[in-house]
Design an enzyme around this catalytic site. Sequence first.
Site, PDB file in Angstrom:
ATOM      1  N   GLY A 128       0.873  -1.049   0.074  1.00 54.55           N
ATOM      2  CA  GLY A 128      -0.114  -0.039   0.021  1.00 54.55           C
ATOM      3  C   GLY A 128       0.782   1.343   0.018  1.00 54.55           C
ATOM      4  O   GLY A 128       0.323   2.380  -0.432  1.00 54.55           O
ATOM      5  N   LYS A 148       9.871   2.457   0.835  1.00 55.08           N
ATOM      6  CA  LYS A 148       8.741   2.343   1.876  1.00 55.08           C
ATOM      7  C   LYS A 148       8.603   3.603   2.206  1.00 55.08           C
ATOM      8  O   LYS A 148       9.168   4.302   2.838  1.00 55.08           O
ATOM      9  CB  LYS A 148       9.126   1.244   3.066  1.00 55.08           C
ATOM     10  CG  LYS A 148       7.861   1.117   3.941  1.00 55.08           C
ATOM     11  CD  LYS A 148       8.154   0.364   5.162  1.00 55.08           C
ATOM     12  CE  LYS A 148       7.115   0.156   6.135  1.00 55.08           C
ATOM     13  NZ  LYS A 148       7.750  -0.857   7.418  1.00 55.08           N
ATOM     14  N   ASP A 160      -2.629   7.172   3.054  1.00 56.56           N
ATOM     15  CA  ASP A 160      -1.980   8.169   2.417  1.00 56.56           C
ATOM     16  C   ASP A 160      -0.701   7.663   1.645  1.00 56.56           C
ATOM     17  O   ASP A 160       0.155   8.177   0.875  1.00 56.56           O
ATOM     18  CB  ASP A 160      -1.543   9.001   3.336  1.00 56.56           C
ATOM     19  CG  ASP A 160      -0.724   8.888   4.779  1.00 56.56           C
ATOM     20  OD1 ASP A 160      -0.103   7.901   4.468  1.00 56.56           O
ATOM     21  OD2 ASP A 160      -0.891   9.627   5.672  1.00 56.56           O
ATOM     22  N   GLY A 161      -0.137   6.351   2.064  1.00 56.26           N
ATOM     23  CA  GLY A 161       1.019   5.916   1.424  1.00 56.26           C
ATOM     24  C   GLY A 161       2.072   6.073   2.003  1.00 56.26           C
ATOM     25  O   GLY A 161       3.379   5.954   1.543  1.00 56.26           O
ATOM     26  N   ARG A 211      14.664  -0.212   1.427  1.00 59.74           N
ATOM     27  CA  ARG A 211      14.907  -1.784   1.881  1.00 59.74           C
ATOM     28  C   ARG A 211      15.500  -2.518   0.725  1.00 59.74           C
ATOM     29  O   ARG A 211      15.279  -2.413  -0.381  1.00 59.74           O
ATOM     30  CB  ARG A 211      13.557  -2.494   2.233  1.00 59.74           C
ATOM     31  CG  ARG A 211      12.797  -1.322   3.194  1.00 59.74           C
ATOM     32  CD  ARG A 211      11.731  -2.023   4.256  1.00 59.74           C
ATOM     33  NE  ARG A 211      10.713  -2.418   3.473  1.00 59.74           N
ATOM     34  CZ  ARG A 211       9.581  -3.044   3.873  1.00 59.74           C
ATOM     35  NH1 ARG A 211       9.525  -3.449   5.202  1.00 59.74           N
ATOM     36  NH2 ARG A 211       8.490  -3.625   3.275  1.00 59.74           N
ATOM     37  N   ARG A 218       5.978 -13.313   0.411  1.00 61.24           N
ATOM     38  CA  ARG A 218       5.670 -13.428   1.716  1.00 61.24           C
ATOM     39  C   ARG A 218       4.510 -14.706   2.160  1.00 61.24           C
ATOM     40  O   ARG A 218       4.203 -15.035   0.908  1.00 61.24           O
ATOM     41  CB  ARG A 218       4.821 -12.099   2.302  1.00 61.24           C
ATOM     42  CG  ARG A 218       5.680 -10.956   2.224  1.00 61.24           C
ATOM     43  CD  ARG A 218       4.456  -9.820   1.999  1.00 61.24           C
ATOM     44  NE  ARG A 218       5.267  -8.477   1.453  1.00 61.24           N
ATOM     45  CZ  ARG A 218       5.575  -7.496   2.381  1.00 61.24           C
ATOM     46  NH1 ARG A 218       5.230  -7.892   3.734  1.00 61.24           N
ATOM     47  NH2 ARG A 218       6.302  -6.513   2.184  1.00 61.24           N
ATOM     48  N   ASP A 287       1.217 -11.773   6.450  1.00 62.12           N
ATOM     49  CA  ASP A 287       1.727 -10.974   5.170  1.00 62.12           C
ATOM     50  C   ASP A 287       2.963 -10.365   5.632  1.00 62.12           C
ATOM     51  O   ASP A 287       3.535  -9.336   4.832  1.00 62.12           O
ATOM     52  CB  ASP A 287       0.879  -9.685   4.805  1.00 62.12           C
ATOM     53  CG  ASP A 287       0.345  -8.936   6.289  1.00 62.12           C
ATOM     54  OD1 ASP A 287      -0.527  -9.490   7.243  1.00 62.12           O
ATOM     55  OD2 ASP A 287       0.329  -7.794   5.880  1.00 62.12           O
ATOM     56  N   ASN A 288       3.453 -10.368   6.728  1.00 66.89           N
ATOM     57  CA  ASN A 288       4.812  -9.925   7.300  1.00 66.89           C
ATOM     58  C   ASN A 288       5.761 -10.963   7.575  1.00 66.89           C
ATOM     59  O   ASN A 288       6.974 -10.795   8.019  1.00 66.89           O
ATOM     60  CB  ASN A 288       4.542  -9.160   8.711  1.00 66.89           C
ATOM     61  CG  ASN A 288       3.962  -7.760   8.592  1.00 66.89           C
ATOM     62  OD1 ASN A 288       3.780  -7.385   7.517  1.00 66.89           O
ATOM     63  ND2 ASN A 288       3.339  -7.344   9.637  1.00 66.89           N
ATOM     64  N   ASP A 297       9.607  -6.346   7.507  1.00 66.46           N
ATOM     65  CA  ASP A 297       8.431  -5.236   8.032  1.00 66.46           C
ATOM     66  C   ASP A 297       8.490  -4.886   9.510  1.00 66.46           C
ATOM     67  O   ASP A 297       7.916  -5.465  10.455  1.00 66.46           O
ATOM     68  CB  ASP A 297       6.938  -5.628   7.681  1.00 66.46           C
ATOM     69  CG  ASP A 297       6.710  -5.697   6.254  1.00 66.46           C
ATOM     70  OD1 ASP A 297       7.379  -4.961   5.402  1.00 66.46           O
ATOM     71  OD2 ASP A 297       5.808  -6.388   5.842  1.00 66.46           O
TER      72      ASP A 297
END
Length: 530
Positions: A128, A148, A160-161, A211, A218, A287-288, A297
């Site tokens: 996102g 990121k 807002d990303g 990163r 994942r 998802d992490n 993450d």
Amino acid sequence: MMNFDGLARMPETLSRTGSDQGAYISTPESVPQDSQRYLLNALPFDNSFARLPTNFYRRSRPQGMPEPYVVAVSDSAADLLHLDIKEFECHEFADYFSGNALLPGCEPLAAVYSGHQFGDWVGQLGDGRAHLLGEVKTANGACEIQLKGSGQTPYARGFDGRAVLRSSIREFLCSEAMAALGVPTTRALCVIGSDLPVQRESFETAAVVTRLAPSFVRFGSFQHWSSLDKENELKQLADYVIDRFLPSLRDNANPYQALLCDIASRTGELIAHWQAVGFMHGVMNTDNMSVLGLTLDYGPFGFMEAFDAGHVCNHSDRFGRYAYRAQPRVAKWNLYALGDALVTLIGHPDIAKSIVDEHYDHTYQATFKRLMQAKLGLLDGRPDDDDFIEQTFGLLQAHRPDYSLFFRLLSRLSGRVVDNESTRTDAPVRDLFLDREACDAWLKLWRMRLRAEQSDDHTRQAAMLAANPKYILRNWLAEAAIRKAQAKDFSGVNEVLQCLRQPYDEHSGFERYAALPPDWANGLAVSCSS
């Protein structure tokens, strides 16, 4: 497993032998000193993930930030890209890694995935606020570059990303600290800041952290296609991971079973590292979780200080799902979820479960035991060490000394003392305990164990000092560096980084960074807000 659900592995170069070597990012020592150094505009991109079908991602360009400035750069992470450190000083550096400009050859995209969050299935997620720029070819294998906090993507879900300076500095420092501790992890090249305001609990300023990893695939990447009954895409993703990072698995009768075996073993090794060093991830959602067994993450993480197996580092985790003691159990739960996602390729749910049970449990327990033996100075492993390790954690849980200080100070004690001198010689460790008699009783057991293997103090102490870090990223250290950085003074970030990149050294003049938290830091808390 330990009766508090867990702990595993000491510092060593995180590369594997043979065809699987590219599955870890190597430490800087593995980069040849005479290797070619690249300029920013000449990085050799080879974007394998972008060659997958377009339903695996959405093309998305970073949004950039006004007037970006460099907060910090890790030259050891730059070594992974063979990037010339002179490029840190060029004007374009901040533009490239803020998202204002695109590196030549990159193909920015946001990947799709799904997952469980705090145990609940939430469906489609995806990058996102992260943009995968692409994959750089190096002598040590593939290295993907991801921004990121670089703005909204098609998977932003109305957010807002952005990332803020506070969380970006924390991720940057912890990524590099974990690598120096020998823990499998993604890496962080740099933090770029901007005065762009971002609203969280209060208004903060924006930042982007860059990163690095061989891959950001994942558990949730596989769950996504399984949940949609898209077996073709599920197989394509599994084939991509195998062919790109684990080609030796093709020799197995069922390479997808072998893939789950590998992921389960890597995850067991990873979690053992976390527990041994006292690291708490804080948000172990599926998802992490990296399929390459990397710490992924960094959000509301923490390192254990006053020992408490029930400690919850994430203020948002109201029910303690991701407490320190729960991490080994949660990792296995996540592997079961991954096994369920892969079941059509593996053949039967019972096979997936047995793979996880065998490979995760064995690797976790063996790695944890080996790491704890090293931390305790037990150079000659013995069957009853499991019991002694449990006794040690029982002592820590009952009396709550500082976890890292306990093992670091223990490393300097002699294995042989005269009874009437022990009060003086053992004072550094004893002073961590209110109940000094309990400490004395444990130290007698420890010395009996050392005598059983005829331990040599000089050899053992050196090995223990190499297994027990003096410096970890305590919350107050990160917070002090962040407060300076928010005032445009980045010296604190760079000083902390210098200590953390060599955490087993003494660093004369910086002893305060190994100290207990000052009074002002007692109320610090971290949450999922970033």
